[in-house]
Design a protein around this motif. Structure first.
Motif, PDB file in Angstrom:
ATOM      1  N   LEU A 314       0.829  -1.179  -0.131  1.00  0.00           N
ATOM      2  CA  LEU A 314       0.020  -0.142   0.100  1.00  0.00           C
ATOM      3  C   LEU A 314       0.902   1.254  -0.156  1.00  0.00           C
ATOM      4  CD1 LEU A 314      -2.718  -1.264   2.503  1.00  0.00           C
ATOM      5  CD2 LEU A 314      -3.035  -0.608  -0.020  1.00  0.00           C
ATOM      6  N   ARG A 315       2.089   0.906   0.498  1.00  0.00           N
ATOM      7  CA  ARG A 315       2.879   2.203   0.633  1.00  0.00           C
ATOM      8  C   ARG A 315       3.845   2.599  -0.564  1.00  0.00           C
ATOM      9  NH1 ARG A 315       5.299   0.961   6.584  1.00  0.00           N
ATOM     10  NH2 ARG A 315       7.138   2.449   5.673  1.00  0.00           N
ATOM     11  N   PHE A 316       3.567   1.492  -1.482  1.00  0.00           N
ATOM     12  CA  PHE A 316       4.435   1.394  -2.592  1.00  0.00           C
ATOM     13  C   PHE A 316       4.101   2.373  -3.609  1.00  0.00           C
ATOM     14  CE2 PHE A 316       6.791  -1.525  -6.040  1.00  0.00           C
ATOM     15  CZ  PHE A 316       7.795  -0.611  -6.208  1.00  0.00           C
ATOM     16  N   ASN A 317       4.704   3.826  -3.784  1.00  0.00           N
ATOM     17  CA  ASN A 317       3.991   4.760  -4.780  1.00  0.00           C
ATOM     18  C   ASN A 317       4.252   4.537  -6.241  1.00  0.00           C
ATOM     19  OD1 ASN A 317       3.535   6.209  -2.194  1.00  0.00           O
ATOM     20  ND2 ASN A 317       5.581   6.967  -2.171  1.00  0.00           N
ATOM     21  N   SER A 318       5.403   3.807  -6.664  1.00  0.00           N
ATOM     22  CA  SER A 318       5.572   3.868  -8.041  1.00  0.00           C
ATOM     23  C   SER A 318       4.859   2.746  -8.571  1.00  0.00           C
ATOM     24  CB  SER A 318       7.065   3.834  -8.370  1.00  0.00           C
ATOM     25  OG  SER A 318       7.412   2.603  -7.574  1.00  0.00           O
ATOM     26  N   GLY A 319       3.955   2.194  -7.741  1.00  0.00           N
ATOM     27  CA  GLY A 319       3.022   1.137  -8.698  1.00  0.00           C
ATOM     28  C   GLY A 319       3.679  -0.204  -8.223  1.00  0.00           C
ATOM     29  N   PHE A 320       2.486  -1.094  -7.822  1.00  0.00           N
ATOM     30  CA  PHE A 320       2.809  -2.425  -7.319  1.00  0.00           C
ATOM     31  C   PHE A 320       3.508  -3.137  -8.549  1.00  0.00           C
ATOM     32  CE2 PHE A 320       1.941  -6.737  -6.035  1.00  0.00           C
ATOM     33  CZ  PHE A 320       2.437  -6.663  -4.689  1.00  0.00           C
ATOM     34  N   PHE A 321       2.819  -3.119  -9.603  1.00  0.00           N
ATOM     35  CA  PHE A 321       3.436  -4.143 -11.063  1.00  0.00           C
ATOM     36  C   PHE A 321       3.890  -2.995 -11.902  1.00  0.00           C
ATOM     37  CE2 PHE A 321      -0.450  -6.334  -9.294  1.00  0.00           C
ATOM     38  CZ  PHE A 321       0.130  -7.298  -8.760  1.00  0.00           C
ATOM     39  N   GLU A 322       5.199  -3.107 -11.926  1.00  0.00           N
ATOM     40  CA  GLU A 322       5.924  -2.205 -13.018  1.00  0.00           C
ATOM     41  C   GLU A 322       6.625  -3.415 -13.718  1.00  0.00           C
ATOM     42  OE1 GLU A 322       8.817  -3.188 -10.765  1.00  0.00           O
ATOM     43  OE2 GLU A 322       9.694  -1.359 -10.865  1.00  0.00           O
ATOM     44  N   THR A 498      13.831  -9.820  -4.165  1.00  0.00           N
ATOM     45  CA  THR A 498      13.583  -9.792  -2.863  1.00  0.00           C
ATOM     46  C   THR A 498      14.652  -9.662  -1.903  1.00  0.00           C
ATOM     47  OG1 THR A 498      11.522 -11.430  -3.278  1.00  0.00           O
ATOM     48  CG2 THR A 498      11.910 -10.906  -0.912  1.00  0.00           C
ATOM     49  N   TYR A 499      15.591 -10.617  -2.288  1.00  0.00           N
ATOM     50  CA  TYR A 499      16.983 -10.403  -1.399  1.00  0.00           C
ATOM     51  C   TYR A 499      17.547  -9.285  -1.562  1.00  0.00           C
ATOM     52  CZ  TYR A 499      21.600 -11.518  -0.162  1.00  0.00           C
ATOM     53  OH  TYR A 499      23.067 -11.403   0.475  1.00  0.00           O
ATOM     54  N   ILE A 500      17.801  -8.851  -2.669  1.00  0.00           N
ATOM     55  CA  ILE A 500      18.435  -7.782  -3.025  1.00  0.00           C
ATOM     56  C   ILE A 500      17.901  -6.406  -2.539  1.00  0.00           C
ATOM     57  CG2 ILE A 500      19.167  -5.981  -5.019  1.00  0.00           C
ATOM     58  CD1 ILE A 500      19.657  -8.425  -6.784  1.00  0.00           C
ATOM     59  N   TYR A 501      16.582  -6.461  -2.742  1.00  0.00           N
ATOM     60  CA  TYR A 501      15.763  -5.068  -2.033  1.00  0.00           C
ATOM     61  C   TYR A 501      15.976  -5.248  -0.265  1.00  0.00           C
ATOM     62  CZ  TYR A 501      13.449  -3.804  -6.519  1.00  0.00           C
ATOM     63  OH  TYR A 501      13.150  -3.478  -7.560  1.00  0.00           O
ATOM     64  N   ALA A 502      15.733  -6.426   0.137  1.00  0.00           N
ATOM     65  CA  ALA A 502      15.856  -6.561   1.720  1.00  0.00           C
ATOM     66  C   ALA A 502      17.252  -6.076   1.971  1.00  0.00           C
ATOM     67  CB  ALA A 502      15.418  -7.937   1.988  1.00  0.00           C
ATOM     68  N   SER A 503      18.448  -6.596   1.331  1.00  0.00           N
ATOM     69  CA  SER A 503      19.755  -6.259   1.673  1.00  0.00           C
ATOM     70  C   SER A 503      19.971  -4.937   1.661  1.00  0.00           C
ATOM     71  CB  SER A 503      20.717  -7.164   0.878  1.00  0.00           C
ATOM     72  OG  SER A 503      20.693  -7.120  -0.292  1.00  0.00           O
ATOM     73  N   GLU A 504      19.243  -4.189   0.774  1.00  0.00           N
ATOM     74  CA  GLU A 504      19.498  -2.933   0.501  1.00  0.00           C
ATOM     75  C   GLU A 504      18.596  -1.905   1.652  1.00  0.00           C
ATOM     76  OE1 GLU A 504      19.051  -1.985  -3.644  1.00  0.00           O
ATOM     77  OE2 GLU A 504      21.008  -3.258  -4.006  1.00  0.00           O
ATOM     78  N   GLU A 505      17.927  -2.765   2.181  1.00  0.00           N
ATOM     79  CA  GLU A 505      16.907  -2.374   3.233  1.00  0.00           C
ATOM     80  C   GLU A 505      15.463  -1.392   2.470  1.00  0.00           C
ATOM     81  OE1 GLU A 505      16.573  -2.828   6.588  1.00  0.00           O
ATOM     82  OE2 GLU A 505      18.340  -4.045   6.783  1.00  0.00           O
ATOM     83  N   ARG A 506      15.402  -1.931   1.288  1.00  0.00           N
ATOM     84  CA  ARG A 506      14.277  -1.175   0.454  1.00  0.00           C
ATOM     85  C   ARG A 506      13.256  -2.182   0.641  1.00  0.00           C
ATOM     86  NH1 ARG A 506      17.222  -0.802  -4.990  1.00  0.00           N
ATOM     87  NH2 ARG A 506      15.473   0.113  -5.840  1.00  0.00           N
ATOM     88  N   MET A 507      12.337  -2.338   1.903  1.00  0.00           N
ATOM     89  CA  MET A 507      11.386  -3.255   2.071  1.00  0.00           C
ATOM     90  C   MET A 507      10.201  -3.199   1.321  1.00  0.00           C
ATOM     91  SD  MET A 507      12.988  -5.425   3.977  1.00  0.00           S
ATOM     92  CE  MET A 507      13.885  -5.583   5.618  1.00  0.00           C
ATOM     93  N   ILE A 508       9.953  -1.851   1.133  1.00  0.00           N
ATOM     94  CA  ILE A 508       8.502  -1.815   0.500  1.00  0.00           C
ATOM     95  C   ILE A 508       8.783  -2.183  -1.028  1.00  0.00           C
ATOM     96  CG2 ILE A 508       7.030   0.149  -0.365  1.00  0.00           C
ATOM     97  CD1 ILE A 508       8.069   1.626   2.256  1.00  0.00           C
ATOM     98  N   GLU A 509       9.834  -1.821  -1.632  1.00  0.00           N
ATOM     99  CA  GLU A 509       9.979  -2.569  -3.092  1.00  0.00           C
ATOM    100  C   GLU A 509      10.127  -3.954  -3.179  1.00  0.00           C
ATOM    101  OE1 GLU A 509      12.595   0.647  -2.909  1.00  0.00           O
ATOM    102  OE2 GLU A 509      12.582   0.849  -5.192  1.00  0.00           O
ATOM    103  N   ALA A 510      10.356  -4.442  -2.048  1.00  0.00           N
ATOM    104  CA  ALA A 510      10.455  -5.947  -2.121  1.00  0.00           C
ATOM    105  C   ALA A 510       9.069  -6.593  -1.911  1.00  0.00           C
ATOM    106  CB  ALA A 510      11.283  -6.503  -0.761  1.00  0.00           C
ATOM    107  N   ALA A 511       8.112  -5.898  -1.570  1.00  0.00           N
ATOM    108  CA  ALA A 511       6.685  -6.447  -1.510  1.00  0.00           C
ATOM    109  C   ALA A 511       6.214  -7.054  -2.619  1.00  0.00           C
ATOM    110  CB  ALA A 511       5.732  -5.115  -1.109  1.00  0.00           C
ATOM    111  N   ALA A 512       6.221  -6.572  -4.014  1.00  0.00           N
ATOM    112  CA  ALA A 512       5.755  -7.247  -4.846  1.00  0.00           C
ATOM    113  C   ALA A 512       6.407  -8.667  -5.295  1.00  0.00           C
ATOM    114  CB  ALA A 512       6.033  -6.460  -6.302  1.00  0.00           C
TER     115      ALA A 512
END
Lengths: 541, 217
Positions: A314-322, A498-512
């Motif tokens: 819900l917090r992912f501004n740039s659109g969930f499915f890109e 998911t791993y790359i986003y999480a390791s960069e602490e970009r959790m919101i982008e890891a959602a999709a």
């Protein structure tokens, strides 16, 4: 005798596949006899003890918790009527859809000082922004919780089957000998299912030792993080392999215990005078307590991470499915479906060989082919890289550059070895349903070899074929460490992303990608649910 | 009449210790129907499986049409023996229609369909040709199994308790019909049964397997 003297393709094929499956594992083990570098000395003197101690603490803690959660919930849903029992029977396996690394990412998202739950609790109790209500989760104890709440379903499933198979008369005798309900569970039910319990716990132990994503996220030094660091930090493949060999010895130990326990588990199965256990009604208080005991593991292992991922989405501004998401989804699905089809065909050919030849040489190979599920993905990846480098340098050297190393073949090879046991189990179950007289009659009617497979077995085993493809696909989608190492340059899958986003602490982008992994992970749950519903004798009536 | 099946000094054991069949010799003439009777587990089905090539003998030889097909060191695969087999559970292929089941063993014949219909008519199941095995009764399934076995024109028809799962009335009906067909076609048949009455009705000769001996009547 002639059956044994003439080797046909159906004899040779399983042996060839066995050699292929074992070659990366043997390469790893042979590294123990190679020279030990300075890096090894450093690891041996300074960090190996940490790896061993942390791995032991992790495995012991997780085993302790999964035994308690798995056996108690299994006992409750098998023996008592309470609110939601029918849902919990299958609902308790839902956490299997969530890989430990995704639970780890959502846990930090929830419980860190700036985590969602921490903020909610903070606003309720008027805490400072920087104050943390929850204890630090990024440590070995957090990892123990993560593994326990994602892996307990292995113990639950195996215990539930064992409890269902226990006879009523035995417990009635126990009651007449003065045992209370609690003592019946502790003194009769648990000791009887002990082999099954050990087998389930060993599967959990192997999964824990194999994991890379969760321990890496929590910065816990274990063998897998050590192997990864040695390779990618020190660029020392030989030492990484030597470290992998030590882990392989640990895993083999667990595997031997698991196999022995499975053999001994037969004493808890149905006998000819079997009478199923009656389901007892509870008072409303007891019923609520049972509800809570079963709800908490599902809440922690499934509901909480789903809520947190929804929150990220819900917090992912740039659109969930890109665009990027669709590209990695396509990579993942195409790769996993292709691997699943190949793996399924291999399992089909091996099981056909066993059925068709009925030869001891062929039969012996199959249990060894199944061992791949116990070998950590990271170890396989290291072995496959070494094998491919050898093949590229010595056999395929007519190609410019590397042909196999760094290609997609390595990934497919690793996935097949890791998932073969799943595909094989669906074929074994399918073949058990086909009477031997069908084969005998077909052979008398001049149908043999591939003709028999194509005209009789394949149509009769269509369900096994498609079930196997679905199960292997969902398993491959979740695979992280082998994918991380073996993927071609710039090739991303849902798990890697998911791993790359999480390791960069970009959790919101890891959602999709995380959502996609969980949705695909629900496929085997669907099949297990069907099996669970069918397994209770009471439901069949 | 020429001998179509010759078994000499046949012994069989599963674990090289306990023998289910010991030094058994027997011959079957062309067009003869022989029954093998005896209690359960005495080796009747094993003998049938050895003749079919589905089991290896520990000792002795089996010859079909004077050709060696089984010995301790040699086994001719079942598909190369030109035999027919009908078993108690029918073993119909569940994914194939009745007609396709019957056509299964005759791939190289030009007009397979009309031949299949001919045999389905012979066994009174022509109206079921498009049905699947699970859609027809046990008796009808057994008729289809007979049609499937006979259409290949086998040298020997092997029957392993083919009527055991049927009720008495249906059994009697099929006994009469199948015996008539066997005799009309001059088939050589070996019937394994535990039903003495059935054996008496069908057979020119009865071989009785007992604990330590074999009696030929």
């Amino acid at each position: 005798m002639q059956f044994f003297k003439i080797l046909t393709i159906w004899h040779v094929l399983p042996i060839l596949i066995l050699l292929l499956f074992f070659s990366p594992i043997l390469i790893i083990l042979f590294s123990l006899f190679r020279d030990y570098s300075e890096n090894w000395e450093h690891i041996y003197n300074y960090v190996l003890t940490d790896y061993i101690v942390n791995s032991l603490i992790l495995v012991s803690g997780v085993s302790f918790l999964v035994i308690i959660i798995g056996s108690v919930t299994a006992w409750i849903v098998t023996n008592y009527h309470f609110i939601g029992r029918r849902f919990f029977e299958w609902g308790l396996i839902l956490p299997l859809a969530i890989p430990p690394y995704i639970l780890a990412y959502t846990f930090t998202g929830l419980f860190d000082s700036y985590g969602t739950l921490n903020e909610i609790v903070g606003s309720i109790f008027n805490l400072q922004k920087s104050e943390s209500f929850f204890p630090n989760i990024r440590n070995i104890y957090g990892a123990i919780l993560v593994f326990s709440f994602t892996l307990y379903p292995y113990v639950y499933l195996i215990c539930r089957t064992a409890f269902l198979n226990q006879s009523r008369s035995m417990f009635e005798v126990g009651r007449t000998l003065g045992l209370s309900q609690k003592l019946i569970f502790l003194k009769l039910a648990l000791p009887i299912v002990r082999p099954a319990l050990i087998a389930g716990t060993m599967i959990v132990a192997m999964e824990t030792l194999s994991d890379f994503g969760a321990v890496d996220h929590f910065a816990v030094s274990t063998f897998t993080t050590g192997i990864f660091r040695t390779w990618y930090g020190m660029y020392d493949l030989t030492t990484a392999m030597q470290l992998a060999s030590v882990l392989l010895i640990f895993v083999t130990f667990c595997l031997v215990i698991e196999r022995t326990s499975r053999r001994n588990a037969s004493f808890s199965t149905i006998s000819s005078n079997f009478k199923p256990m009656p389901i007892k009604k509870l008072s409303s208080q007891q019923s609520f307590l049972c509800f809570l005991i079963c709800f908490i593991p599902i809440f922690i292992g499934f509901v909480l991470p789903i809520l947190e991922i929804l929150n990220w989405s819900l917090r992912f501004n740039s659109g969930f499915f890109e665009k990027h998401f669709f590209r990695i989804s396509f990579n993942t699905i195409s790769l996993s479906v292709f691997s699943a089809i190949l793996c399924t065909f291999i399992a089909m050919l091996i099981n056909f060989s066993i059925r068709y030849q009925n030869s001891s040489i062929v039969k012996v190979t199959n249990p060894f082919l199944n061992i791949g599920y116990a070998v950590p993905g990271l170890i396989l990846a290291v072995g496959i890289v070494q094998l491919f480098v050898f093949l590229d340098n010595n056999i395929l050297n007519s190609f410019e550059g590397y042909f196999l190393t760094g290609s997609i073949f390595g990934l497919i090879f690793a996935y097949i070895i890791r998932s073969y046991a799943l595909a094989n189990s669906t074929y074994e179950a399918g073949y058990q349903k086909i009477s031997q007289t069908v084969d005998d009659t077909a052979r008398i009617l001049k149908s043999k070899g591939l003709n028999l497979l194509y005209r009789v077995h394949f149509p009769l085993l269509k369900t096994s074929f498609f079930t196997s493809i679905l199960l292997v696909t969902s398993e491959v989608v979740k695979e992280l460490p082998a994918t991380l190492i073996l993927r071609p340059f710039n090739f991303e899958t849902l798990a890697v992303s998911t791993y790359i986003y999480a390791s960069e602490e970009r959790m919101i982008e890891a959602a999709a990608p995380a959502t996609a992994i969980i949705l695909i992970g629900l496929i085997p749950i669907f099949f297990l649910t069907k099996m669970i519903r069918a397994s209770r004798l009471e439901d069949k009536k | 009449m020429r001998t179509i099946l010759e078994i000499s000094d046949l012994s069989h054991s599963y674990d090289d210790e306990i023998f289910t069949i010991t030094d058994f010799s027997f011959s079957l003439k062309d067009g003869e129907i022989s029954s093998i009777i005896g209690s359960s587990g005495i080796g009747k089905t094993t003998l049938l499986r050895i003749i079919a090539g589905l089991e290896e003998p520990s000792e002795g030889e089996v010859r079909i049409n004077e050709k060696l097909v089984s010995s301790k060191n040699f086994i001719l695969p079942p598909e190369n023996r030109n035999l027919g087999l009908v078993v108690e559970d029918r073993a119909l292929f569940p994914h194939l229609s009745v007609k396709k089941n019957v056509m299964f063993g005759i791939n190289n014949i030009e007009d397979r369909e009309s031949l299949a219909r001919e045999y389905l008519e012979l066994f009174k199941v022509l109206d079921l040709e498009e049905k699947f095995p699970h859609e027809i009764s046990a008796g009808q399934q057994q008729r289809v199994a007979f049609a499937r076995a006979l259409i290949t024109n086998p040298d020997i028809l092997l029957l392993d308790e083919p009527f055991a799962a049927l009720d008495k009335k249906l059994k009697r009906e099929l006994h009469v019909e199948t015996k008539k067909i066997f005799k009309e076609k001059g088939l050589s048949v070996i019937l394994v049964t535990h039903d003495e009455e059935e054996a008496e009705y069908f057979s020119d000769r009865i071989i009785e397997f007992q604990e330590n001996k074999i009696i030929v009547r």
